[in-house]
Motif scaffolding. Structure first.
Motif, mmCIF file in Angstrom:
data_model
loop_
_atom_site.group_PDB
_atom_site.id
_atom_site.type_symbol
_atom_site.label_atom_id
_atom_site.label_comp_id
_atom_site.label_asym_id
_atom_site.label_seq_id
_atom_site.Cartn_x
_atom_site.Cartn_y
_atom_site.Cartn_z
ATOM 1 N N ALA A 188 32.535 42.084 45.815
ATOM 2 C CA ALA A 188 32.143 41.642 44.473
ATOM 3 C C ALA A 188 33.027 40.478 44.069
ATOM 4 C CB ALA A 188 32.281 42.788 43.469
ATOM 5 N N ILE A 189 32.443 39.546 43.354
ATOM 6 C CA ILE A 189 33.212 38.446 42.763
ATOM 7 C C ILE A 189 33.027 38.552 41.254
ATOM 8 C CG2 ILE A 189 33.500 35.952 42.564
ATOM 9 C CD1 ILE A 189 32.248 35.679 45.325
ATOM 10 N N VAL A 190 34.130 38.531 40.543
ATOM 11 C CA VAL A 190 34.099 38.565 39.080
ATOM 12 C C VAL A 190 34.799 37.310 38.602
ATOM 13 C CG1 VAL A 190 34.792 39.830 37.011
ATOM 14 C CG2 VAL A 190 34.108 41.087 39.070
ATOM 15 N N SER A 191 34.121 36.560 37.721
ATOM 16 C CA SER A 191 34.644 35.262 37.308
ATOM 17 C C SER A 191 34.415 35.047 35.821
ATOM 18 C CB SER A 191 33.929 34.160 38.105
ATOM 19 O OG SER A 191 34.425 32.899 37.780
ATOM 20 N N ILE A 219 40.841 41.073 32.194
ATOM 21 C CA ILE A 219 39.856 41.244 33.264
ATOM 22 C C ILE A 219 40.486 42.059 34.399
ATOM 23 C CG2 ILE A 219 38.326 40.077 34.912
ATOM 24 C CD1 ILE A 219 37.683 39.512 31.908
ATOM 25 N N ALA A 220 41.726 41.710 34.760
ATOM 26 C CA ALA A 220 42.433 42.459 35.815
ATOM 27 C C ALA A 220 42.615 43.917 35.409
ATOM 28 C CB ALA A 220 43.786 41.808 36.091
ATOM 29 N N HIS A 221 42.920 44.141 34.132
ATOM 30 C CA HIS A 221 43.094 45.507 33.632
ATOM 31 C C HIS A 221 41.801 46.308 33.801
ATOM 32 C CE1 HIS A 221 44.342 48.851 31.127
ATOM 33 N NE2 HIS A 221 43.233 48.677 30.414
ATOM 34 N N VAL A 222 40.675 45.706 33.419
ATOM 35 C CA VAL A 222 39.378 46.384 33.543
ATOM 36 C C VAL A 222 39.058 46.661 35.015
ATOM 37 C CG1 VAL A 222 36.882 46.072 33.246
ATOM 38 C CG2 VAL A 222 38.438 45.500 31.376
ATOM 39 N N LEU A 223 39.308 45.676 35.874
ATOM 40 C CA LEU A 223 39.030 45.866 37.305
ATOM 41 C C LEU A 223 39.859 47.004 37.878
ATOM 42 C CD1 LEU A 223 38.783 42.166 38.528
ATOM 43 C CD2 LEU A 223 36.950 43.868 38.562
ATOM 44 N N ARG A 224 41.142 47.029 37.540
ATOM 45 C CA ARG A 224 42.022 48.075 38.077
ATOM 46 C C ARG A 224 41.611 49.447 37.574
ATOM 47 N NH1 ARG A 224 47.840 45.394 39.013
ATOM 48 N NH2 ARG A 224 48.222 47.382 39.984
ATOM 49 N N ARG A 233 38.626 52.122 42.646
ATOM 50 C CA ARG A 233 39.188 53.307 43.293
ATOM 51 C C ARG A 233 40.455 52.901 44.042
ATOM 52 N NH1 ARG A 233 33.965 53.910 46.849
ATOM 53 N NH2 ARG A 233 34.721 51.796 47.125
ATOM 54 N N GLU A 234 41.179 53.902 44.534
ATOM 55 C CA GLU A 234 42.412 53.629 45.299
ATOM 56 C C GLU A 234 42.135 52.781 46.541
ATOM 57 O OE1 GLU A 234 45.773 55.107 45.356
ATOM 58 O OE2 GLU A 234 45.525 55.727 43.280
ATOM 59 N N THR A 235 40.969 52.978 47.140
ATOM 60 C CA THR A 235 40.656 52.290 48.391
ATOM 61 C C THR A 235 40.131 50.871 48.190
ATOM 62 O OG1 THR A 235 38.473 53.324 48.336
ATOM 63 C CG2 THR A 235 40.165 54.399 49.681
ATOM 64 N N ASP A 236 39.770 50.515 46.969
ATOM 65 C CA ASP A 236 39.253 49.174 46.705
ATOM 66 C C ASP A 236 40.399 48.163 46.711
ATOM 67 O OD1 ASP A 236 36.809 50.401 46.405
ATOM 68 O OD2 ASP A 236 36.906 50.457 44.227
ATOM 69 N N VAL A 237 40.097 46.944 47.126
ATOM 70 C CA VAL A 237 41.120 45.896 47.228
ATOM 71 C C VAL A 237 40.750 44.774 46.262
ATOM 72 C CG1 VAL A 237 42.261 44.255 48.781
ATOM 73 C CG2 VAL A 237 41.476 46.459 49.668
ATOM 74 N N ILE A 238 41.645 44.501 45.310
ATOM 75 C CA ILE A 238 41.390 43.471 44.294
ATOM 76 C C ILE A 238 42.368 42.329 44.497
ATOM 77 C CG2 ILE A 238 41.240 42.981 41.816
ATOM 78 C CD1 ILE A 238 41.094 46.060 41.413
ATOM 79 N N ALA A 239 41.833 41.103 44.495
ATOM 80 C CA ALA A 239 42.686 39.918 44.631
ATOM 81 C C ALA A 239 42.291 38.902 43.563
ATOM 82 C CB ALA A 239 42.537 39.301 46.017
ATOM 83 N N TYR A 257 38.245 38.672 43.525
ATOM 84 C CA TYR A 257 37.435 39.242 44.598
ATOM 85 C C TYR A 257 37.768 40.725 44.677
ATOM 86 C CZ TYR A 257 36.416 34.599 46.658
ATOM 87 O OH TYR A 257 35.987 33.330 46.896
ATOM 88 N N VAL A 258 36.737 41.536 44.919
ATOM 89 C CA VAL A 258 36.945 42.976 45.074
ATOM 90 C C VAL A 258 36.242 43.422 46.353
ATOM 91 C CG1 VAL A 258 36.748 45.247 43.999
ATOM 92 C CG2 VAL A 258 36.887 43.213 42.551
#
Length: 198
Positions: free
Chosen positions: A86-89, A111-116, A120-126, A134-135
């Motif tokens: 996923a891309i969030v912009s 936005i980072a707060h909402v994404l986190r 889930r623990e296994t998801d990777v957010i950058a 990117y998620v």
């Protein structure tokens, strides 16, 4: 022929003939688990969770995210399990302030707060740009990934309406498939977003 047992041998584990309060407590504590066993020990109070933690701290770098994407791509190839990106912009309207620098950070934090909070623990957010994220969503079909970005979008819209900044949050998802690698899915998500994110 049935095997004979040595009945003269003493039993390894035997309860005492008379009632022993300490033995009963030990057995009950063992069966009940750690909750009862901690009675005898001094229980340390839990430290309060820091509320002022920066939601941008601890996000993955783009290099880490690319490594995770390659590993997940290999896992999808090997096991045929679903995975999505996923891309969030955050995109500004013409009257919006310049999203670089100070404004970019101010918008990126919630936005980072909402994404986190949604991940889930296994998801990777950058965080890949000032206001782009990117998620990587392992074990997630495209339909489930859309539910994820819908939830994120609703939460972000609530915050953006509250602060009144003329920007919007856009998101796109794509999934790996039998003929589609995750790296290709990422390119599809970028095209779907249409703003050249990341």
């Amino acid at each position: 022929m049935p095997r004979s047992t040595d009945r003269t041998r003493s039993r390894r584990f035997a309860l005492p003939a008379q009632e022993d309060e300490r033995a009963s407590e030990s057995i009950e504590a063992f069966i009940s688990g750690p909750a009862l066993r901690t009675k005898a020990r001094r229980v340390r109070p839990l430290r309060p969770v820091a509320r002022a933690r920066d939601p941008l701290a601890g996000l993955h770098t783009r290099v880490d995210w690319n490594d995770a994407l390659s590993r997940e791509d290999a896992r999808v190839d090997r096991y045929g399990r679903p995975a999505s990106v996923a891309i969030v912009s955050v995109v500004g309207s013409p009257e919006a302030p310049d999203l670089d620098g100070d404004w970019g950070d101010r918008l990126a934090r919630p936005i980072a707060h909402v994404l986190r909070r949604s991940a889930r623990e296994t998801d990777v957010i950058a965080r890949t740009a000032e206001t782009d994220f990117y998620v990587l969503l392992p074990e997630t079909s495209e339909r489930e990934a859309r539910h994820f970005v819908d939830r994120v979008g609703i939460d972000c819209d609530v915050w953006l309406r509250a602060v009144g900044v003329p920007v919007e949050v856009r998101a796109a998802v794509a999934s790996a498939g039998p003929e589609v690698r995750l790296t290709e899915a990422l390119e599809r998500a970028k095209k779907a977003l249409g703003n050249g994110a990341g």
